[in-house]
Design an enzyme around this catalytic site. Structure first.
Site, PDB file in Angstrom:
ATOM      1  N   ASP A 131      -7.999  -5.224  -0.085  1.00 16.90           N
ATOM      2  CA  ASP A 131      -8.515  -6.057  -1.164  1.00 16.90           C
ATOM      3  C   ASP A 131      -8.141  -7.523  -1.048  1.00 16.90           C
ATOM      4  OD1 ASP A 131      -9.852  -4.080  -2.566  1.00 16.90           O
ATOM      5  OD2 ASP A 131      -8.002  -3.369  -3.482  1.00 16.90           O
ATOM      6  N   HIS A 142       0.854  -1.183   0.000  1.00 17.00           N
ATOM      7  CA  HIS A 142       0.000   0.000   0.000  1.00 17.00           C
ATOM      8  C   HIS A 142       0.890   1.233   0.000  1.00 17.00           C
ATOM      9  CE1 HIS A 142      -3.118   2.843   1.091  1.00 17.00           C
ATOM     10  NE2 HIS A 142      -3.956   1.915   0.668  1.00 17.00           N
TER      11      HIS A 142
HETATM   12  N1  ACO Z   1       4.185  -7.734  -4.889  1.00 17.64           N
HETATM   13  C1  ACO Z   1       5.530  -7.738  -5.033  1.00 17.64           C
HETATM   14  N2  ACO Z   1       6.326  -6.662  -4.852  1.00 17.64           N
HETATM   15  C2  ACO Z   1       5.723  -5.523  -4.504  1.00 17.64           C
HETATM   16  C3  ACO Z   1       4.316  -5.428  -4.337  1.00 17.64           C
HETATM   17  C4  ACO Z   1       3.551  -6.586  -4.513  1.00 17.64           C
HETATM   18  N3  ACO Z   1       2.233  -6.560  -4.377  1.00 17.64           N
HETATM   19  N4  ACO Z   1       3.992  -4.170  -3.989  1.00 17.64           N
HETATM   20  C5  ACO Z   1       5.134  -3.479  -3.966  1.00 17.64           C
HETATM   21  N5  ACO Z   1       6.185  -4.286  -4.255  1.00 17.64           N
HETATM   22  C6  ACO Z   1       7.612  -3.925  -4.265  1.00 17.64           C
HETATM   23  C7  ACO Z   1       7.976  -3.104  -5.513  1.00 17.64           C
HETATM   24  O1  ACO Z   1       8.407  -3.938  -6.561  1.00 17.64           O
HETATM   25  C8  ACO Z   1       9.067  -2.217  -4.979  1.00 17.64           C
HETATM   26  O2  ACO Z   1      10.234  -3.009  -4.873  1.00 17.64           O
HETATM   27  P1  ACO Z   1      11.687  -2.313  -5.086  1.00 17.64           P
HETATM   28  O3  ACO Z   1      11.812  -1.305  -3.981  1.00 17.64           O
HETATM   29  O4  ACO Z   1      12.651  -3.447  -4.997  1.00 17.64           O
HETATM   30  O5  ACO Z   1      11.651  -1.682  -6.449  1.00 17.64           O
HETATM   31  C9  ACO Z   1       8.624  -1.905  -3.537  1.00 17.64           C
HETATM   32  O6  ACO Z   1       7.821  -3.042  -3.152  1.00 17.64           O
HETATM   33  C10 ACO Z   1       7.798  -0.636  -3.400  1.00 17.64           C
HETATM   34  O7  ACO Z   1       6.706  -0.718  -4.305  1.00 17.64           O
HETATM   35  P2  ACO Z   1       6.092   0.502  -5.116  1.00 17.64           P
HETATM   36  O8  ACO Z   1       5.356  -0.030  -6.296  1.00 17.64           O
HETATM   37  O9  ACO Z   1       7.148   1.542  -5.327  1.00 17.64           O
HETATM   38  O10 ACO Z   1       5.071   1.083  -4.042  1.00 17.64           O
HETATM   39  P3  ACO Z   1       3.892   2.076  -4.343  1.00 17.64           P
HETATM   40  O11 ACO Z   1       3.589   2.774  -3.068  1.00 17.64           O
HETATM   41  O12 ACO Z   1       4.182   2.910  -5.551  1.00 17.64           O
HETATM   42  O13 ACO Z   1       2.688   1.093  -4.776  1.00 17.64           O
HETATM   43  C11 ACO Z   1       0.878  -0.395  -4.652  1.00 17.64           C
HETATM   44  C12 ACO Z   1       1.699   0.665  -3.906  1.00 17.64           C
HETATM   45  C13 ACO Z   1       0.461   0.129  -6.018  1.00 17.64           C
HETATM   46  C14 ACO Z   1      -0.395  -0.678  -3.849  1.00 17.64           C
HETATM   47  C15 ACO Z   1       1.730  -1.683  -4.799  1.00 17.64           C
HETATM   48  O14 ACO Z   1       2.071  -2.179  -3.519  1.00 17.64           O
HETATM   49  C16 ACO Z   1       1.012  -2.769  -5.607  1.00 17.64           C
HETATM   50  O15 ACO Z   1       1.099  -2.777  -6.835  1.00 17.64           O
HETATM   51  N6  ACO Z   1       0.273  -3.718  -4.925  1.00 17.64           N
HETATM   52  C17 ACO Z   1      -0.479  -4.727  -5.623  1.00 17.64           C
HETATM   53  C18 ACO Z   1      -1.801  -4.158  -6.136  1.00 17.64           C
HETATM   54  C19 ACO Z   1      -2.797  -3.901  -5.021  1.00 17.64           C
HETATM   55  O16 ACO Z   1      -3.033  -4.727  -4.161  1.00 17.64           O
HETATM   56  N7  ACO Z   1      -3.424  -2.709  -5.071  1.00 17.64           N
HETATM   57  C20 ACO Z   1      -4.466  -2.325  -4.109  1.00 17.64           C
HETATM   58  C21 ACO Z   1      -3.984  -1.250  -3.204  1.00 17.64           C
HETATM   59  S1  ACO Z   1      -5.210  -0.858  -1.989  1.00 17.64           S
HETATM   60  C22 ACO Z   1      -6.326   0.057  -2.856  1.00 17.64           C
HETATM   61  O17 ACO Z   1      -6.021   0.795  -3.757  1.00 17.64           O
HETATM   62  C23 ACO Z   1      -7.682  -0.058  -2.467  1.00 17.64           C
END
Ligand code: ACO
Length: 428
Positions: free
Chosen positions: A364, A307
């Site tokens: 979710d 998140h």
């Molecule tokens: N699975 C694997 N790796 C992940 C995940 C995941 N679900 N989420 C983040 N990471 C990793 C990224 O690859 C990144 O790694 P790095 O630092 O080695 O490059 C690090 O964790 C940080 O991730 P970001 O994408 O930079 O974090 P951001 O805050 O931009 O994104 C997000 C948050 C979009 C929710 C992300 O965690 C994600 O894509 N999750 C999966 C989709 C999801 O569940 N979305 C619902 C969110 S809740 C809502 O909107 C109601």
């Protein structure tokens, strides 16, 4: 504690006020940055450090897993309130008393009929159309059938638009689902509670009485409350941004619905179930998918994990996980993907990749399992999220209008070609 921040550029110091919220969050107020520094701006893709507004609606502390609507904790609201009370609280700032809530509900009921012509539009969509595309279009379409809703120049006009959309949106949700299932597009029953009526509109078969199940009502009530607001997330920011041009409420909401659809935002609830189903169909090897999620050359992400703001735990996920166990038990539903979900969660919480990046289950991760137990088809999950988020979007849009916020118009740092001469096509 300082009250100003100093920024030094080219040897010259500029002072900016530090402002503090009621929960002691601090921010540098850079409203005068560009004018005082002769054109310098900030850049912050994804707005990771940028506050777009001051808001009195929802407080979120991602480090400590705290979420409060108008000061009330999400845990207490989920346990003690119903969805309509929470909607009123979010939109108008205080919990309603019995009389106010009754009036609010009656005003909504008076608006719970949609123009019959809208059925023609629904029938024109292919059955295979994704419900989020359909519901976004229909929400925008409502403006055409209710032109007075574009006028939001007075408190009364704003109130009328609010009760109108709260009355009509559930009908559109139910019809969107029923059209896919080939069921008649019926109206609800205004003698019922708001959430009860939604369930009846969605599930009543033409050949049977609809029997209300209190456990189902309570489960949906809770899910909707947990989704009702989440401060300046992607869809809410979209609603505020579109509304800042003084576009009407319905089209602003329609834009928010489109933003919610994305799998990185609300669309994750559908993506989670599809992922869990996929893992199960592939033999249930959670370790294989954990490895894929960690592999930077693999686009696979563990949906429902991580998140932007919560870096400890998502308090909504905690409540939903407990609720999933209860609802499935109460309804006697055995869903094998719940075991896959629990297995994945356990592994992720012990895995240094997820621990180091502070990736926890979000709202979710378990919500789809409950929706499924309630008989809601997978493609409708994000629509249910939109139904829950509706009061939050409305509250944020109303706040933006009442605070007379300026039109949203970010700047950029241009990185394209410098001035060059046009070359006629035959010389290129
Ligand atoms: N699975 C694997 N790796 C992940 C995940 C995941 N679900 N989420 C983040 N990471 C990793 C990224 O690859 C990144 O790694 P790095 O630092 O080695 O490059 C690090 O964790 C940080 O991730 P970001 O994408 O930079 O974090 P951001 O805050 O931009 O994104 C997000 C948050 C979009 C929710 C992300 O965690 C994600 O894509 N999750 C999966 C989709 C999801 O569940 N979305 C619902 C969110 S809740 C809502 O909107 C109601």
């Amino acid at each position: 504690m300082s009250t100003t921040a100093t920024l030094t550029i080219d040897g010259q110091a500029y002072e900016f006020p530090l402002i503090k919220g009621t929960e002691n969050e601090r921010a540098i107020d850079i409203k005068t940055l560009r004018s005082s520094t002769n054109g310098i701006i900030t850049i912050d893709p994804g707005y990771k450090n940028t506050g777009s507004c001051e808001s009195a609606i929802t407080f979120l502390d991602g480090e400590n897993g705290i979420l409060r609507y108008r000061g009330y904790t999400i845990e207490e609201l989920a346990e003690k309130a119903d969805f309509l009370e929470v909607a009123y609280l979010l939109i108008f700032g205080e919990l309603p008393n019995e009389e106010t809530l009754k009036k609010f509900h009656n005003d909504i009921k008076k608006e719970s009929v949609v123009d019959e012509e809208i059925k023609k539009i629904i029938h024109a969509f292919p059955k295979s159309a994704h419900p989020m595309g359909v519901i976004s279009s229909l929400t925008s379409t409502l403006t055409a059938f209710n032109p007075s809703s574009v006028d939001v120049s007075s408190d009364e006009a704003i109130y009328n638009s609010i009760v109108r959309i709260l009355g009509k949106f559930p009908v559109l949700v139910a019809w969107t689902m029923r059209k896919r299932q080939g069921l008649p597009l019926d109206y609800g029953d205004n003698s019922l509670g708001y959430v009860e009526n939604i369930l009846k509109m969605m599930f009543k078969r033409p050949d049977e009485e609809y029997v209300m199940n209190k456990k189902v009502v309570d489960a949906l009530d809770k899910l909707l409350i947990l989704h009702a607001d989440h401060e300046q997330n992607c869809s809410t920011s979209t609603v505020r941004m579109v509304g800042s041009s003084h576009a009407g409420l319905f089209v602003s909401l329609s834009a928010g619905i489109s933003a919610l659809w994305g799998p990185l935002h609300g669309g994750a609830n559908q993506a989670v179930i599809e992922m869990l189903e996929g893992i199960r169909a592939d033999g249930g090897d959670t370790k294989k998918y954990m490895a894929k999620a960690k592999d930077k050359n693999d686009p696979f992400r563990l949906m429902g994990f991580g998140h932007r703001v919560y870096k400890n735990f998502d308090p909504r996920a905690k409540i939903i996980k407990k609720s999933a166990d209860e609802v499935l038990g109460d309804l006697g539903v055995v869903d094998p993907v719940l075991d896959v979900a629990k297995g994945l969660e356990k592994e992720a919480l012990e895995d240094p990749y997820f621990v180091d990046r502070k990736l926890y289950p979000n709202v979710d991760f378990y919500s789809g399992i409950i929706y499924r137990a309630l008989g809601i088809p997978t493609e409708m999950f994000t629509v249910m999220f939109a139904l829950g988020r509706l009061p939050g979007w409305i509250a944020q849009w109303r706040e933006m209008r009442l605070r007379k916020e300026p039109i949203g118009r970010p700047r950029q740092v241009y990185i394209g070609a410098n001035k060059r001469d046009f070359v006629p096509i035959e010389e290129r």
